[in-house]
Enzyme design. Structure first.
Site, PDB file in Angstrom:
ATOM      1  N   ALA A  34     -13.073 -11.732   6.990  1.00 27.61           N
ATOM      2  CA  ALA A  34     -13.118 -10.340   6.555  1.00 27.61           C
ATOM      3  C   ALA A  34     -12.882 -10.310   5.060  1.00 27.61           C
ATOM      4  O   ALA A  34     -12.308 -11.238   4.481  1.00 27.61           O
ATOM      5  CB  ALA A  34     -12.052  -9.512   7.279  1.00 27.61           C
ATOM      6  N   VAL A  43      -5.047 -11.541   7.975  1.00 26.98           N
ATOM      7  CA  VAL A  43      -5.884 -12.745   7.842  1.00 26.98           C
ATOM      8  C   VAL A  43      -4.998 -13.972   7.733  1.00 26.98           C
ATOM      9  O   VAL A  43      -3.839 -13.902   7.319  1.00 26.98           O
ATOM     10  CB  VAL A  43      -6.816 -12.675   6.595  1.00 26.98           C
ATOM     11  N   ARG A  97      -4.253   5.655  -2.666  1.00 29.39           N
ATOM     12  CA  ARG A  97      -2.959   4.988  -2.797  1.00 29.39           C
ATOM     13  C   ARG A  97      -2.051   5.794  -3.699  1.00 29.39           C
ATOM     14  O   ARG A  97      -2.478   6.271  -4.764  1.00 29.39           O
ATOM     15  CB  ARG A  97      -3.131   3.574  -3.355  1.00 29.39           C
ATOM     16  N   GLN A 121     -13.816   1.193  -1.386  1.00 32.13           N
ATOM     17  CA  GLN A 121     -13.841  -0.197  -0.933  1.00 32.13           C
ATOM     18  C   GLN A 121     -15.066  -0.440  -0.080  1.00 32.13           C
ATOM     19  O   GLN A 121     -15.647   0.496   0.487  1.00 32.13           O
ATOM     20  CB  GLN A 121     -12.605  -0.507  -0.079  1.00 32.13           C
ATOM     21  N   HIS A 130      -6.799   1.511   2.789  1.00 35.03           N
ATOM     22  CA  HIS A 130      -7.867   0.506   2.675  1.00 35.03           C
ATOM     23  C   HIS A 130      -8.860   0.743   3.813  1.00 35.03           C
ATOM     24  O   HIS A 130      -8.625   1.585   4.680  1.00 35.03           O
ATOM     25  CB  HIS A 130      -7.301  -0.925   2.703  1.00 35.03           C
ATOM     26  N   TRP A 173       0.850  -1.204   0.000  1.00 34.57           N
ATOM     27  CA  TRP A 173       0.000   0.000   0.000  1.00 34.57           C
ATOM     28  C   TRP A 173       0.880   1.246   0.000  1.00 34.57           C
ATOM     29  O   TRP A 173       1.272   1.740   1.053  1.00 34.57           O
ATOM     30  CB  TRP A 173      -0.899   0.010   1.240  1.00 34.57           C
TER      31      TRP A 173
END
Ligand code: PHE
Length: 332
Positions: free
Chosen positions: A296, A254, A197, A211, A171, A151
């Site tokens: 998620a 995650v 970004r 998003q 994000h 990012w």
């Protein structure tokens, strides 16, 4: 001997000649004005022999009334024919003022929100200017971690003070942390919002994007729930025939992580990243990761809009070309 009939004939003949307002006014001065011809007849009545006065006085007064009527009628006739010849066509339809319409990304975002609401999700928003801590550190991306390179970040100038660093969120995932600070399971929420970004643009990348973050936490949730939810969602959006594929992907927050692609114009277009919420994040939220699990996802709204409307280049959305934007007029 005053000849009222001759006078009337002369007055009417010259009135018939008046072709505009100005000559009407002039006519009035000549005939009915203070020193007009009819006025002087009326003034002269007292100098007439007594037996003539009633006839001339009454006749001149009647003539005055009838000439006033004649000039008024002539004036309105002139006005009516002027309206006829002017370039005003009262039968033309009115000119409609230009109306704005909703931006395709707004339309798509609303449609996505509706679909998730129908599936039982809450909708919340978070800040665009975010703390480094929430955008990165607490998502297990500390300073110096190579994943920060995923990012490229637009930092907010710190004016030389030594407070916490701020940035434009790259994000919507920081809202996972913020939401977990305030709520306890069961959690089922989406977070739509703008992200930024610092990167070069191409047909599928834009430096500003929208998003929709999703977060679901409960007891006994597994990867099967993630896949089932997202596939059900995609079919609701694009119909039962849409082809999808999950592939392994890496995001520090995650484990395991995946991306979801859909078949688009013969190619695969990745529309979201996803995965099972990392147990350390569950633990940091004060929950027992042995009891609570969850998943998620982060969906790119522009990508979904490209699929929905058949837009081949993401950069059209923010070019503000009305020829492009007009194509969405009247859509819901
Ligand atoms: N935040 C990730 C991105 O912007 C997407 C993501 C969200 C991945 C949630 C996994 C879970 O690329």
């Amino acid at each position: 001997m005053v000849d009222l009939e001759a006078l009337e004939a002369e007055a009417r003949a010259s009135l018939a000649e008046a072709g505009d307002e100005a000559s009407l006014d002039a006519w009035r001065v000549v005939w009915l004005g203070r020193r007009g011809r009819l006025t002087s007849v009326l003034r002269g009545v007292r100098d007439l022999p007594v037996e003539e006065r009633p006839r001339v006085g009454a006749g001149a007064n009647r003539l005055k009334v009838s000439l006033e009527e004649a000039v008024a009628a002539h004036r309105s006739q002139l006005l009516a024919s002027a309206a006829d010849t002017d370039a005003i066509d009262v039968t033309l339809p009115g000119r409609a003022p230009p109306l704005g319409s909703l931006h395709p990304i707004t339309l798509t975002r609303r449609m996505l929100e509706r679909t998730f609401r129908d599936m039982g999700f809450d909708v919340v928003e978070g800040p665009d200017v975010e703390l480094e801590e929430y955008n990165f550190d607490r998502l297990r991306i500390p300073a110096g971690h190579p994943a920060r390179d995923m990012w490229d970040t637009i930092w907010v100038a710190d004016d030389g003070d030594s407070g916490p660093r701020q940035l434009l969120r790259t994000h919507t995932s920081p809202m996972q942390i913020r939401y977990l600070e305030r709520r306890s399971p069961p959690i089922r929420v989406i977070v739509p919002g703008t992200c930024y970004r610092y990167e070069a643009t191409d047909a599928t990348h834009e430096w500003m994007l929208t998003q929709i973050e999703g977060l679901v936490i409960d007891r006994n949730l597994s990867m099967a729930h993630l896949k089932g939810t997202l596939e059900a969602f995609v079919r609701r959006m694009f119909g039962a025939d849409i082809e999808t594929r999950f592939r392994c992907d890496y995001f520090p927050f995650v484990e395991p992580g995946a991306e979801l692609g859909v078949r688009w114009q013969g190619d695969w277009l990745e529309i979201l990243g996803c995965g099972m919420v990392h147990p350390e994040i569950i633990e940091d939220a004060g929950l027992d990761p042995e009891l609570y699990t969850g998943f998620a996802f982060g969906m790119g709204v522009e990508r979904v809009a490209m699929l929905r409307y058949g837009v081949r280049d993401i950069r059209h959305f923010y070019r503000n070309d009305v020829r492009f934007l007009r194509q969405f007029e009247g859509r819901r």
